[in-house]
Design a protein around this motif. Structure first.
Motif, PDB file in Angstrom:
ATOM      1  N   ILE A 120       0.889  -1.159  -0.059  1.00 20.22           N
ATOM      2  CA  ILE A 120       0.033   0.042   0.088  1.00 20.22           C
ATOM      3  C   ILE A 120       0.792   1.273   0.019  1.00 20.22           C
ATOM      4  O   ILE A 120       1.510   1.418   0.924  1.00 20.22           O
ATOM      5  N   ILE A 121       0.714   1.891  -0.999  1.00 19.57           N
ATOM      6  CA  ILE A 121       1.560   3.388  -1.161  1.00 19.57           C
ATOM      7  C   ILE A 121       0.719   4.451  -1.099  1.00 19.57           C
ATOM      8  O   ILE A 121      -0.524   4.496  -1.667  1.00 19.57           O
ATOM      9  N   GLN A 122       0.984   5.450  -0.244  1.00 19.82           N
ATOM     10  CA  GLN A 122       0.183   6.558  -0.228  1.00 19.82           C
ATOM     11  C   GLN A 122       0.353   7.618  -1.271  1.00 19.82           C
ATOM     12  O   GLN A 122       1.383   7.987  -1.827  1.00 19.82           O
ATOM     13  N   GLY A 123      -0.860   7.906  -2.018  1.00 18.43           N
ATOM     14  CA  GLY A 123      -0.735   8.642  -3.241  1.00 18.43           C
ATOM     15  C   GLY A 123      -1.252   7.929  -4.463  1.00 18.43           C
ATOM     16  O   GLY A 123      -1.006   6.648  -4.280  1.00 18.43           O
ATOM     17  N   ASP A 124      -1.403   8.647  -5.628  1.00 22.41           N
ATOM     18  CA  ASP A 124      -1.870   8.124  -6.804  1.00 22.41           C
ATOM     19  C   ASP A 124      -0.302   7.766  -7.542  1.00 22.41           C
ATOM     20  O   ASP A 124       0.075   8.996  -8.551  1.00 22.41           O
ATOM     21  N   TYR A 125       0.371   6.870  -7.664  1.00 19.30           N
ATOM     22  CA  TYR A 125       1.601   6.728  -8.286  1.00 19.30           C
ATOM     23  C   TYR A 125       1.504   5.618  -9.285  1.00 19.30           C
ATOM     24  O   TYR A 125       2.720   4.969  -9.303  1.00 19.30           O
ATOM     25  N   ARG A 126       0.500   5.072  -9.691  1.00 16.07           N
ATOM     26  CA  ARG A 126       0.220   4.254 -10.653  1.00 16.07           C
ATOM     27  C   ARG A 126       1.142   4.160 -11.952  1.00 16.07           C
ATOM     28  O   ARG A 126       1.726   3.014 -11.880  1.00 16.07           O
ATOM     29  N   ASP A 127       1.347   5.215 -12.544  1.00 14.96           N
ATOM     30  CA  ASP A 127       2.123   5.109 -13.731  1.00 14.96           C
ATOM     31  C   ASP A 127       3.533   4.971 -13.373  1.00 14.96           C
ATOM     32  O   ASP A 127       4.313   4.129 -14.134  1.00 14.96           O
ATOM     33  N   LYS A 128       3.995   5.614 -12.308  1.00  6.79           N
ATOM     34  CA  LYS A 128       5.493   5.541 -12.055  1.00  6.79           C
ATOM     35  C   LYS A 128       5.898   4.378 -11.467  1.00  6.79           C
ATOM     36  O   LYS A 128       6.991   3.773 -11.755  1.00  6.79           O
ATOM     37  N   ILE A 129       4.907   3.409 -10.700  1.00  6.76           N
ATOM     38  CA  ILE A 129       5.146   2.200  -9.903  1.00  6.76           C
ATOM     39  C   ILE A 129       5.107   1.308 -11.339  1.00  6.76           C
ATOM     40  O   ILE A 129       5.926   0.319 -11.254  1.00  6.76           O
ATOM     41  N   MET A 130       4.343   1.300 -12.100  1.00  6.47           N
ATOM     42  CA  MET A 130       4.180   0.582 -12.982  1.00  6.47           C
ATOM     43  C   MET A 130       5.294   0.513 -14.196  1.00  6.47           C
ATOM     44  O   MET A 130       5.792  -0.404 -14.503  1.00  6.47           O
ATOM     45  N   GLN A 131       5.851   1.570 -14.127  1.00  5.15           N
ATOM     46  CA  GLN A 131       7.172   1.763 -14.936  1.00  5.15           C
ATOM     47  C   GLN A 131       8.300   1.104 -14.542  1.00  5.15           C
ATOM     48  O   GLN A 131       8.986   0.356 -15.115  1.00  5.15           O
ATOM     49  N   MET A 132       8.292   1.252 -13.201  1.00  2.89           N
ATOM     50  CA  MET A 132       9.434   0.580 -12.351  1.00  2.89           C
ATOM     51  C   MET A 132       9.477  -0.760 -12.590  1.00  2.89           C
ATOM     52  O   MET A 132      10.409  -1.408 -12.514  1.00  2.89           O
ATOM     53  N   LEU A 133       8.206  -1.268 -12.315  1.00  2.21           N
ATOM     54  CA  LEU A 133       8.098  -2.823 -12.257  1.00  2.21           C
ATOM     55  C   LEU A 133       8.200  -3.411 -13.656  1.00  2.21           C
ATOM     56  O   LEU A 133       8.918  -4.730 -13.812  1.00  2.21           O
ATOM     57  N   LYS A 134       7.832  -2.614 -14.548  1.00  2.00           N
ATOM     58  CA  LYS A 134       8.052  -3.238 -16.050  1.00  2.00           C
ATOM     59  C   LYS A 134       9.496  -3.173 -16.212  1.00  2.00           C
ATOM     60  O   LYS A 134      10.083  -4.083 -16.987  1.00  2.00           O
ATOM     61  N   ASP A 135      10.336  -2.067 -15.748  1.00  2.00           N
ATOM     62  CA  ASP A 135      11.941  -1.973 -16.183  1.00  2.00           C
ATOM     63  C   ASP A 135      12.611  -3.145 -15.168  1.00  2.00           C
ATOM     64  O   ASP A 135      13.648  -3.678 -15.667  1.00  2.00           O
ATOM     65  N   LYS A 136      12.091  -3.798 -14.112  1.00  2.09           N
ATOM     66  CA  LYS A 136      12.560  -4.850 -13.502  1.00  2.09           C
ATOM     67  C   LYS A 136      12.164  -6.190 -14.183  1.00  2.09           C
ATOM     68  O   LYS A 136      12.765  -7.154 -13.734  1.00  2.09           O
ATOM     69  N   GLY A 137      11.178  -6.103 -15.170  1.00  4.80           N
ATOM     70  CA  GLY A 137      10.856  -7.437 -15.803  1.00  4.80           C
ATOM     71  C   GLY A 137       9.545  -7.995 -15.413  1.00  4.80           C
ATOM     72  O   GLY A 137       9.166  -9.179 -15.908  1.00  4.80           O
ATOM     73  N   PHE A 138       8.717  -7.383 -14.762  1.00  5.71           N
ATOM     74  CA  PHE A 138       7.408  -7.895 -14.032  1.00  5.71           C
ATOM     75  C   PHE A 138       6.265  -7.420 -15.113  1.00  5.71           C
ATOM     76  O   PHE A 138       6.651  -6.505 -15.809  1.00  5.71           O
ATOM     77  N   ASN A 139       5.379  -8.191 -15.329  1.00  2.00           N
ATOM     78  CA  ASN A 139       4.141  -7.981 -15.839  1.00  2.00           C
ATOM     79  C   ASN A 139       3.249  -7.362 -14.996  1.00  2.00           C
ATOM     80  O   ASN A 139       2.926  -7.573 -13.835  1.00  2.00           O
ATOM     81  N   VAL A 140       2.649  -6.205 -15.532  1.00  2.00           N
ATOM     82  CA  VAL A 140       1.779  -5.247 -14.692  1.00  2.00           C
ATOM     83  C   VAL A 140       0.320  -5.090 -15.058  1.00  2.00           C
ATOM     84  O   VAL A 140       0.227  -4.834 -16.351  1.00  2.00           O
ATOM     85  N   LYS A 141      -0.660  -5.265 -14.450  1.00  3.76           N
ATOM     86  CA  LYS A 141      -1.972  -4.903 -15.077  1.00  3.76           C
ATOM     87  C   LYS A 141      -2.626  -3.820 -14.077  1.00  3.76           C
ATOM     88  O   LYS A 141      -2.740  -3.939 -12.993  1.00  3.76           O
ATOM     89  N   ARG A 142      -3.067  -2.780 -14.964  1.00  4.26           N
ATOM     90  CA  ARG A 142      -3.585  -1.528 -14.299  1.00  4.26           C
ATOM     91  C   ARG A 142      -5.262  -1.828 -14.185  1.00  4.26           C
ATOM     92  O   ARG A 142      -5.912  -2.335 -14.872  1.00  4.26           O
ATOM     93  N   VAL A 143      -5.787  -1.658 -12.688  1.00  5.04           N
ATOM     94  CA  VAL A 143      -6.988  -1.914 -12.467  1.00  5.04           C
ATOM     95  C   VAL A 143      -7.634  -0.590 -12.035  1.00  5.04           C
ATOM     96  O   VAL A 143      -7.080  -0.032 -11.059  1.00  5.04           O
ATOM     97  N   GLY A 144      -8.650  -0.282 -12.575  1.00  5.38           N
ATOM     98  CA  GLY A 144      -9.554   0.895 -11.817  1.00  5.38           C
ATOM     99  C   GLY A 144      -9.078   1.927 -12.320  1.00  5.38           C
ATOM    100  O   GLY A 144      -8.090   2.594 -11.772  1.00  5.38           O
ATOM    101  N   GLY A 145      -9.716   2.567 -13.279  1.00  9.18           N
ATOM    102  CA  GLY A 145      -9.589   4.079 -13.628  1.00  9.18           C
ATOM    103  C   GLY A 145      -8.494   4.311 -14.643  1.00  9.18           C
ATOM    104  O   GLY A 145      -7.636   3.776 -15.050  1.00  9.18           O
TER     105      GLY A 145
END
Length: 109
Positions: free
Chosen positions: A84-109
């Motif tokens: 749980i991260i305080q604030g709306d950082y979906r785009d930044k977090i998703m980019q960080m995880l993709k750079d690490k090699g994870f698959n990321v799915k955005r849900v809600g909004g």
């Protein structure tokens, strides 16, 4: 004669160990096939970003949470197999995880 040479003369059989790099520890996080779900919610009127769906070890997920919080300079927690991260950082977090090699799915909004 510097300090290293003096130490070699005093202890000739000693083998100097090279400290390991911290990037090796960060890259050793287990990658999974299923995507990590990144969603946005509001709790008590404040925005939060939730990451869930990691199937690896809890320690790896805790390390990932710590790294995300440090890079974004925000607060957060790890509870019930969710980050749980305080604030709306979906785009930044998703980019960080993709750079690490994870698959990321955005849900809600």
């Amino acid at each position: 004669m510097d300090l290293q040479d003096q130490l070699k003369n005093l202890f000739p059989e000693h083998i100097q160990e090279v400290p390991s790099d911290k990037t090796e520890d960060q890259n050793s996080i287990w990658l999974q096939d299923e995507p990590i779900i990144c969603k946005y919610e509001k709790r008590k009127g404040k925005p939060i970003t939730i990451l869930e769906g990691y199937t690896g070890a809890n320690e790896d997920f805790k390390l990932l949470a710590k790294e995300i919080k440090q890079k974004l300079s925000v607060g957060g927690s790890f509870k019930d197999d969710k980050i749980i991260i305080q604030g709306d950082y979906r785009d930044k977090i998703m980019q960080m995880l993709k750079d690490k090699g994870f698959n990321v799915k955005r849900v809600g909004g």
